[in-house]
Design a protein around this motif. Structure first.
Motif, mmCIF file in Angstrom:
data_model
loop_
_atom_site.group_PDB
_atom_site.id
_atom_site.type_symbol
_atom_site.label_atom_id
_atom_site.label_comp_id
_atom_site.label_asym_id
_atom_site.label_seq_id
_atom_site.Cartn_x
_atom_site.Cartn_y
_atom_site.Cartn_z
ATOM 1 N N TRP A 54 18.229 -26.722 -21.644
ATOM 2 C CA TRP A 54 17.023 -27.330 -20.761
ATOM 3 C C TRP A 54 15.796 -27.094 -21.608
ATOM 4 O O TRP A 54 14.880 -28.025 -21.788
ATOM 5 C CB TRP A 54 17.069 -27.059 -19.423
ATOM 6 N N GLN A 55 15.511 -26.210 -22.399
ATOM 7 C CA GLN A 55 14.324 -25.842 -22.969
ATOM 8 C C GLN A 55 14.038 -26.769 -24.390
ATOM 9 O O GLN A 55 12.978 -27.250 -24.440
ATOM 10 C CB GLN A 55 13.966 -24.148 -23.644
ATOM 11 N N ALA A 92 6.107 -30.054 -21.030
ATOM 12 C CA ALA A 92 5.554 -28.896 -20.626
ATOM 13 C C ALA A 92 4.099 -29.138 -19.752
ATOM 14 O O ALA A 92 3.427 -29.789 -20.273
ATOM 15 C CB ALA A 92 5.097 -27.911 -21.713
ATOM 16 N N ARG A 140 0.864 -22.756 -20.121
ATOM 17 C CA ARG A 140 2.246 -23.480 -19.975
ATOM 18 C C ARG A 140 2.578 -24.331 -20.960
ATOM 19 O O ARG A 140 3.939 -24.599 -21.365
ATOM 20 C CB ARG A 140 1.890 -24.340 -18.555
ATOM 21 N N VAL A 182 8.928 -25.469 -28.253
ATOM 22 C CA VAL A 182 7.575 -24.997 -27.571
ATOM 23 C C VAL A 182 6.326 -25.507 -28.327
ATOM 24 O O VAL A 182 5.413 -25.870 -27.603
ATOM 25 C CB VAL A 182 7.919 -23.415 -27.620
ATOM 26 N N ARG A 222 18.575 -22.151 -16.459
ATOM 27 C CA ARG A 222 17.358 -21.945 -15.865
ATOM 28 C C ARG A 222 17.397 -21.247 -14.585
ATOM 29 O O ARG A 222 18.110 -21.441 -13.677
ATOM 30 C CB ARG A 222 16.713 -23.380 -15.628
ATOM 31 N N THR A 248 14.396 -23.156 -30.062
ATOM 32 C CA THR A 248 13.319 -23.097 -29.096
ATOM 33 C C THR A 248 11.851 -23.134 -29.559
ATOM 34 O O THR A 248 11.031 -23.976 -28.962
ATOM 35 C CB THR A 248 13.583 -21.768 -28.331
ATOM 36 N N THR A 271 15.195 -19.006 -22.197
ATOM 37 C CA THR A 271 15.198 -20.359 -22.762
ATOM 38 C C THR A 271 16.713 -20.618 -22.721
ATOM 39 O O THR A 271 17.579 -20.013 -22.277
ATOM 40 C CB THR A 271 15.047 -20.177 -24.454
ATOM 41 N N SER A 318 4.411 -22.382 -23.372
ATOM 42 C CA SER A 318 5.312 -21.430 -22.752
ATOM 43 C C SER A 318 4.847 -19.832 -22.872
ATOM 44 O O SER A 318 5.648 -18.968 -22.771
ATOM 45 C CB SER A 318 6.804 -21.524 -23.323
ATOM 46 N N GLU A 338 5.610 -17.470 -19.871
ATOM 47 C CA GLU A 338 7.052 -16.879 -19.767
ATOM 48 C C GLU A 338 7.192 -15.765 -20.621
ATOM 49 O O GLU A 338 8.273 -14.942 -20.429
ATOM 50 C CB GLU A 338 7.928 -17.681 -20.003
ATOM 51 N N ARG A 398 12.930 -29.884 -21.358
ATOM 52 C CA ARG A 398 12.148 -29.160 -20.214
ATOM 53 C C ARG A 398 11.798 -29.979 -18.940
ATOM 54 O O ARG A 398 12.690 -30.368 -18.222
ATOM 55 C CB ARG A 398 10.627 -28.673 -20.801
ATOM 56 N N SER A 399 10.568 -30.181 -18.657
ATOM 57 C CA SER A 399 10.428 -30.742 -17.303
ATOM 58 C C SER A 399 10.661 -32.254 -17.071
ATOM 59 O O SER A 399 10.695 -32.518 -15.848
ATOM 60 C CB SER A 399 8.834 -30.391 -16.892
#
Length: 219
Positions: free
Chosen positions: A172-173, A218, A121, A212, A145, A208, A169, A124, A127, A177-178
């Motif tokens: 938001w990525q 993440a 995670r 990442v 998303r 991206t 992606t 990523s 994914e 992200r979260s």
């Protein structure tokens, strides 16, 4: 012969439709070519990750979940499994520990996540199987998303997110992200839907990888 105002309007509308169709066709071409190239390049990583998932905890390497796609059509999204088998049944009991807001459910220290899953995670890697979803036309390389069906409550302006395919992606990525609040995530998605272009997609794809690798938001 002079052209009437009505005919000029019709021609402008037809030109706009042609350009929109051409843009969507170009986007789909980029999706297919990009997904094939990335799948070939990522194949060794995917194989190693799948073996690690199977060796870490009992269960399949792939996790499948129903997501909401373009025009509200549901599809089965593919991911490398990052949780123990049966973890979905524990979600209701963990709802009070949700670190996200709005329609999202995220926990910084989710006890259901496996050791290998936590690492996947962070970068990523879980994914990567979604590249298959891109090839099948369920998703795009770049887009809003893709929300789980049970979280997909679209009302008002948020319904415009469904005008395009969800993305592997998206804004938001590269935007947190979260860690993004639900309202901010929806705002970024709507802005993308209304202003997307091939140039913008390529810019998001380029940004991206650094996002990442930093692992921002993440979990």
């Amino acid at each position: 012969m002079p052209v009437s105002a009505g005919e000029l309007t019709r021609r402008r509308q037809a030109l706009g439709h042609d350009r929109h169709w051409a843009g969507r066709a170009a986007k789909r071409t980029v999706d297919v070519v990009g997904a094939v190239v990335l799948l070939v390049l990522a194949a060794p990583v995917l194989l190693a990750a799948a073996i690690a998932v199977r060796a870490d905890t009992p269960g399949p390497a792939l996790f499948r979940q129903r997501r909401t796609g373009r025009h509200g059509k549901e599809f089965e999204l593919l991911k490398l499994r990052t949780m123990r088998v049966g973890s979905e049944r524990l979600r209701a009991a963990l709802a009070v520990r949700n670190d996200a807001d709005g329609q999202l459910f995220k926990m910084r220290h989710d006890p259901r996540v496996t050791p290998v899953g936590r690492w996947l995670r962070r970068y990523s890697l879980d994914e990567l199987p979604q590249l298959v979803n891109v090839l099948l036309g369920h998703m795009s390389l770049v887009g809003p998303r893709p929300l789980p069906v049970e979280d997909s409550v679209f009302t008002g302006d948020a319904r415009r997110r469904l005008l395009v395919r969800p993305g592997l992606t998206g804004p938001w990525q590269i935007g947190g992200r979260s860690d993004l609040a639900w309202e901010d995530a929806v705002r970024l998605d709507l802005e993308y839907v209304e202003t997307w272009s091939i140039r913008k997609d390529l810019a998001i794809l380029v940004r991206t990888l650094p996002a990442v690798l930093r692992g921002d938001g993440a979990y």
